[in-house]
Design a protein around this motif. Sequence first.
Motif, PDB file in Angstrom:
ATOM      1  N   LEU A 231       0.822  -1.213   0.000  1.00 45.80           N
ATOM      2  CA  LEU A 231       0.000   0.000   0.000  1.00 45.80           C
ATOM      3  C   LEU A 231       0.854   1.260   0.000  1.00 45.80           C
ATOM      4  CD1 LEU A 231      -2.828   1.250   0.151  1.00 45.80           C
ATOM      5  CD2 LEU A 231      -2.706   1.040   2.645  1.00 45.80           C
ATOM      6  N   GLY A 232       2.019   1.204   0.670  1.00 47.05           N
ATOM      7  CA  GLY A 232       2.945   2.334   0.636  1.00 47.05           C
ATOM      8  C   GLY A 232       3.463   2.601  -0.767  1.00 47.05           C
ATOM      9  N   GLY A 233       3.727   1.532  -1.528  1.00 47.88           N
ATOM     10  CA  GLY A 233       4.130   1.719  -2.919  1.00 47.88           C
ATOM     11  C   GLY A 233       3.042   2.359  -3.756  1.00 47.88           C
ATOM     12  N   LEU A 234       1.781   1.958  -3.509  1.00 46.27           N
ATOM     13  CA  LEU A 234       0.659   2.570  -4.223  1.00 46.27           C
ATOM     14  C   LEU A 234       0.500   4.050  -3.866  1.00 46.27           C
ATOM     15  CD1 LEU A 234      -1.836   2.305  -6.055  1.00 46.27           C
ATOM     16  CD2 LEU A 234      -3.125   1.528  -4.039  1.00 46.27           C
ATOM     17  N   LEU A 235       0.667   4.377  -2.591  1.00 42.55           N
ATOM     18  CA  LEU A 235       0.591   5.776  -2.177  1.00 42.55           C
ATOM     19  C   LEU A 235       1.731   6.604  -2.777  1.00 42.55           C
ATOM     20  CD1 LEU A 235      -0.408   5.411   1.594  1.00 42.55           C
ATOM     21  CD2 LEU A 235      -1.870   6.067  -0.330  1.00 42.55           C
ATOM     22  N   ALA A 236       2.915   6.000  -2.896  1.00 43.76           N
ATOM     23  CA  ALA A 236       4.031   6.714  -3.528  1.00 43.76           C
ATOM     24  C   ALA A 236       3.730   7.004  -4.996  1.00 43.76           C
ATOM     25  CB  ALA A 236       5.308   5.901  -3.395  1.00 43.76           C
ATOM     26  N   TRP A 237       3.094   6.075  -5.689  1.00 40.63           N
ATOM     27  CA  TRP A 237       2.718   6.314  -7.085  1.00 40.63           C
ATOM     28  C   TRP A 237       1.679   7.426  -7.182  1.00 40.63           C
ATOM     29  CZ3 TRP A 237      -2.001   5.547  -9.693  1.00 40.63           C
ATOM     30  CH2 TRP A 237      -1.914   5.685 -11.087  1.00 40.63           C
ATOM     31  N   LEU A 238       0.732   7.458  -6.246  1.00 43.48           N
ATOM     32  CA  LEU A 238      -0.258   8.545  -6.234  1.00 43.48           C
ATOM     33  C   LEU A 238       0.404   9.895  -5.951  1.00 43.48           C
ATOM     34  CD1 LEU A 238      -3.222   6.837  -4.319  1.00 43.48           C
ATOM     35  CD2 LEU A 238      -3.039   7.288  -6.778  1.00 43.48           C
ATOM     36  N   GLY A 239       1.372   9.915  -5.016  1.00 41.68           N
ATOM     37  CA  GLY A 239       2.092  11.153  -4.748  1.00 41.68           C
ATOM     38  C   GLY A 239       2.903  11.608  -5.950  1.00 41.68           C
ATOM     39  N   TYR A 240       3.505  10.673  -6.658  1.00 44.49           N
ATOM     40  CA  TYR A 240       4.257  11.003  -7.874  1.00 44.49           C
ATOM     41  C   TYR A 240       3.330  11.592  -8.931  1.00 44.49           C
ATOM     42  CZ  TYR A 240       7.068  10.217 -12.076  1.00 44.49           C
ATOM     43  OH  TYR A 240       7.747  10.383 -13.259  1.00 44.49           O
ATOM     44  N   SER A 241       2.147  11.003  -9.076  1.00 46.05           N
ATOM     45  CA  SER A 241       1.186  11.536 -10.043  1.00 46.05           C
ATOM     46  C   SER A 241       0.722  12.932  -9.640  1.00 46.05           C
ATOM     47  CB  SER A 241      -0.014  10.585 -10.149  1.00 46.05           C
ATOM     48  OG  SER A 241       0.397   9.291 -10.540  1.00 46.05           O
ATOM     49  N   GLY A 242       0.525  13.151  -8.331  1.00 40.93           N
ATOM     50  CA  GLY A 242       0.141  14.479  -7.878  1.00 40.93           C
ATOM     51  C   GLY A 242       1.221  15.523  -8.128  1.00 40.93           C
ATOM     52  N   ASP A 243       2.477  15.125  -7.951  1.00 43.40           N
ATOM     53  CA  ASP A 243       3.574  16.052  -8.242  1.00 43.40           C
ATOM     54  C   ASP A 243       3.639  16.402  -9.730  1.00 43.40           C
ATOM     55  OD1 ASP A 243       4.216  16.057  -5.588  1.00 43.40           O
ATOM     56  OD2 ASP A 243       5.857  14.608  -5.786  1.00 43.40           O
ATOM     57  N   LEU A 244       3.368  15.440 -10.589  1.00 48.91           N
ATOM     58  CA  LEU A 244       3.364  15.714 -12.026  1.00 48.91           C
ATOM     59  C   LEU A 244       2.260  16.704 -12.397  1.00 48.91           C
ATOM     60  CD1 LEU A 244       3.999  12.203 -13.649  1.00 48.91           C
ATOM     61  CD2 LEU A 244       5.571  14.137 -13.538  1.00 48.91           C
ATOM     62  N   VAL A 245       1.093  16.516 -11.780  1.00 50.26           N
ATOM     63  CA  VAL A 245      -0.019  17.435 -12.072  1.00 50.26           C
ATOM     64  C   VAL A 245       0.299  18.837 -11.579  1.00 50.26           C
ATOM     65  CG1 VAL A 245      -2.447  17.912 -11.562  1.00 50.26           C
ATOM     66  CG2 VAL A 245      -1.724  15.585 -12.086  1.00 50.26           C
ATOM     67  N   LEU A 246       0.874  18.945 -10.372  1.00 46.85           N
ATOM     68  CA  LEU A 246       1.187  20.264  -9.823  1.00 46.85           C
ATOM     69  C   LEU A 246       2.331  20.939 -10.567  1.00 46.85           C
ATOM     70  CD1 LEU A 246       0.909  19.501  -5.990  1.00 46.85           C
ATOM     71  CD2 LEU A 246      -0.718  20.752  -7.422  1.00 46.85           C
ATOM     72  N   SER A 247       3.265  20.150 -11.123  1.00 41.62           N
ATOM     73  CA  SER A 247       4.382  20.754 -11.860  1.00 41.62           C
ATOM     74  C   SER A 247       3.941  21.373 -13.175  1.00 41.62           C
ATOM     75  CB  SER A 247       5.458  19.701 -12.114  1.00 41.62           C
ATOM     76  OG  SER A 247       4.951  18.671 -12.950  1.00 41.62           O
ATOM     77  N   ARG A 248       2.846  20.914 -13.716  1.00 37.27           N
ATOM     78  CA  ARG A 248       2.353  21.469 -14.976  1.00 37.27           C
ATOM     79  C   ARG A 248       1.549  22.755 -14.779  1.00 37.27           C
ATOM     80  NH1 ARG A 248       0.162  15.611 -17.154  1.00 37.27           N
ATOM     81  NH2 ARG A 248       2.242  14.665 -17.475  1.00 37.27           N
ATOM     82  N   GLN A 249       1.117  23.019 -13.564  1.00 33.22           N
ATOM     83  CA  GLN A 249       0.345  24.230 -13.296  1.00 33.22           C
ATOM     84  C   GLN A 249       1.295  25.369 -12.965  1.00 33.22           C
ATOM     85  OE1 GLN A 249      -2.435  23.210 -10.203  1.00 33.22           O
ATOM     86  NE2 GLN A 249      -3.543  21.733 -11.486  1.00 33.22           N
ATOM     87  N   VAL A 250       1.886  25.926 -13.979  1.00 35.94           N
ATOM     88  CA  VAL A 250       2.859  26.997 -13.810  1.00 35.94           C
ATOM     89  C   VAL A 250       2.115  28.305 -13.529  1.00 35.94           C
ATOM     90  CG1 VAL A 250       4.759  28.262 -14.872  1.00 35.94           C
ATOM     91  CG2 VAL A 250       4.420  25.821 -15.377  1.00 35.94           C
ATOM     92  N   GLY A 251       2.532  29.008 -12.478  1.00 32.42           N
ATOM     93  CA  GLY A 251       1.922  30.279 -12.126  1.00 32.42           C
ATOM     94  C   GLY A 251       0.669  30.165 -11.293  1.00 32.42           C
ATOM     95  N   ALA A 252       0.099  28.970 -11.130  1.00 29.72           N
ATOM     96  CA  ALA A 252      -1.113  28.803 -10.326  1.00 29.72           C
ATOM     97  C   ALA A 252      -0.743  28.744  -8.848  1.00 29.72           C
ATOM     98  CB  ALA A 252      -1.846  27.529 -10.736  1.00 29.72           C
ATOM     99  N   PRO A 253      -1.618  29.249  -7.974  1.00 34.92           N
ATOM    100  CA  PRO A 253      -1.309  29.182  -6.544  1.00 34.92           C
ATOM    101  C   PRO A 253      -1.308  27.746  -6.044  1.00 34.92           C
ATOM    102  CG  PRO A 253      -3.561  29.944  -6.896  1.00 34.92           C
ATOM    103  CD  PRO A 253      -2.917  29.911  -8.246  1.00 34.92           C
ATOM    104  N   ALA A 254      -0.454  27.464  -5.079  1.00 30.12           N
ATOM    105  CA  ALA A 254      -0.343  26.105  -4.529  1.00 30.12           C
ATOM    106  C   ALA A 254      -1.571  25.787  -3.686  1.00 30.12           C
ATOM    107  CB  ALA A 254       0.915  25.982  -3.689  1.00 30.12           C
ATOM    108  N   PRO A 255      -2.045  24.555  -3.732  1.00 28.64           N
ATOM    109  CA  PRO A 255      -3.177  24.162  -2.877  1.00 28.64           C
ATOM    110  C   PRO A 255      -2.799  24.277  -1.403  1.00 28.64           C
ATOM    111  CG  PRO A 255      -2.807  22.551  -4.618  1.00 28.64           C
ATOM    112  CD  PRO A 255      -1.624  23.470  -4.611  1.00 28.64           C
ATOM    113  N   PRO A 256      -3.793  24.440  -0.531  1.00 28.46           N
ATOM    114  CA  PRO A 256      -3.480  24.537   0.912  1.00 28.46           C
ATOM    115  C   PRO A 256      -2.940  23.227   1.463  1.00 28.46           C
ATOM    116  CG  PRO A 256      -5.858  24.437   0.552  1.00 28.46           C
ATOM    117  CD  PRO A 256      -5.227  24.575  -0.805  1.00 28.46           C
ATOM    118  N   LEU A 257      -2.087  23.340   2.467  1.00 27.20           N
ATOM    119  CA  LEU A 257      -1.476  22.205   3.170  1.00 27.20           C
ATOM    120  C   LEU A 257      -0.595  21.350   2.253  1.00 27.20           C
ATOM    121  CD1 LEU A 257      -4.469  21.015   5.403  1.00 27.20           C
ATOM    122  CD2 LEU A 257      -2.625  22.581   6.002  1.00 27.20           C
TER     123      LEU A 257
END
Length: 243
Positions: free
Chosen positions: A43-69
């Motif tokens: 399950l930790g490996g699955l969560l790491a893949w989800l975190g990696y996918s979230g980082d990819l999505v956030l890296s493409r949002q250039v200039g957008a404000p960061a989500p809270p927390l």
Amino acid sequence: MTHRKGASLEKGSQKDAPSQQAQVIWEKLRTSFWLVPTIMGLLGGLLAWLGYSGDLVLSRQVGAPAPPLVYLGTADHARDVIATLLSSMITMTSLVFSITMVVLTLAASQSGPRLIRSFMSSHHTQVVLGTFIMTTVYCLLVLGSIGSYTSQEQQAFASVSGAIALALASLALLVMFLHFLARSIVSETVIHRVGLELDQSIRDLDQSRGRRKPIRGPPFRLSSSRQQSSRAARSGLCAGDRL
């Protein structure tokens, strides 16, 4: 008649054999110290893949404000945070469980070896160990993924926020685990746990017996020779009483 009874008994035992084997296998898995931690490690490996996918999505949002927390920083700072959390989790896991085994060894010399078996089969122990392993696997995979797709500019990292959340959950479970460990070596707790295991074993035995159909045969009758011998014995007793 005896041959029919023996055959019916063999058929009943053959029908109950798979269920008994399944119960034995489940008991071994339930009392093992690796099943739940292995599942939570995956399950930790699955969560790491989800975190990696979230980082990819956030890296493409250039200039957008960061989500809270969500952690905001450079890739080097993110790797430093993950490395610190990883070393802390490894140290905490090894220290806690080495102390735990020492305490249980001393307690088992007084309360018996059943204490170690009940401690290993406890869901509290397995979940706590699984959470530590899940956090360690998550931090290892995230540490290897950060930097492969990011630049040195400041950006949001969802994976780092997930690592911090897992570390906080591990600390909370550590406090609960120490409380559980302190209560598990008390004699009243050991006796109560042994009583619960005995009651469960009796219920399982009653259920296994209830699944078996009772063997019904013809009524028992004495042969003619046995009837004559029993009558002679009764007449001899009556004659003895008269004398």
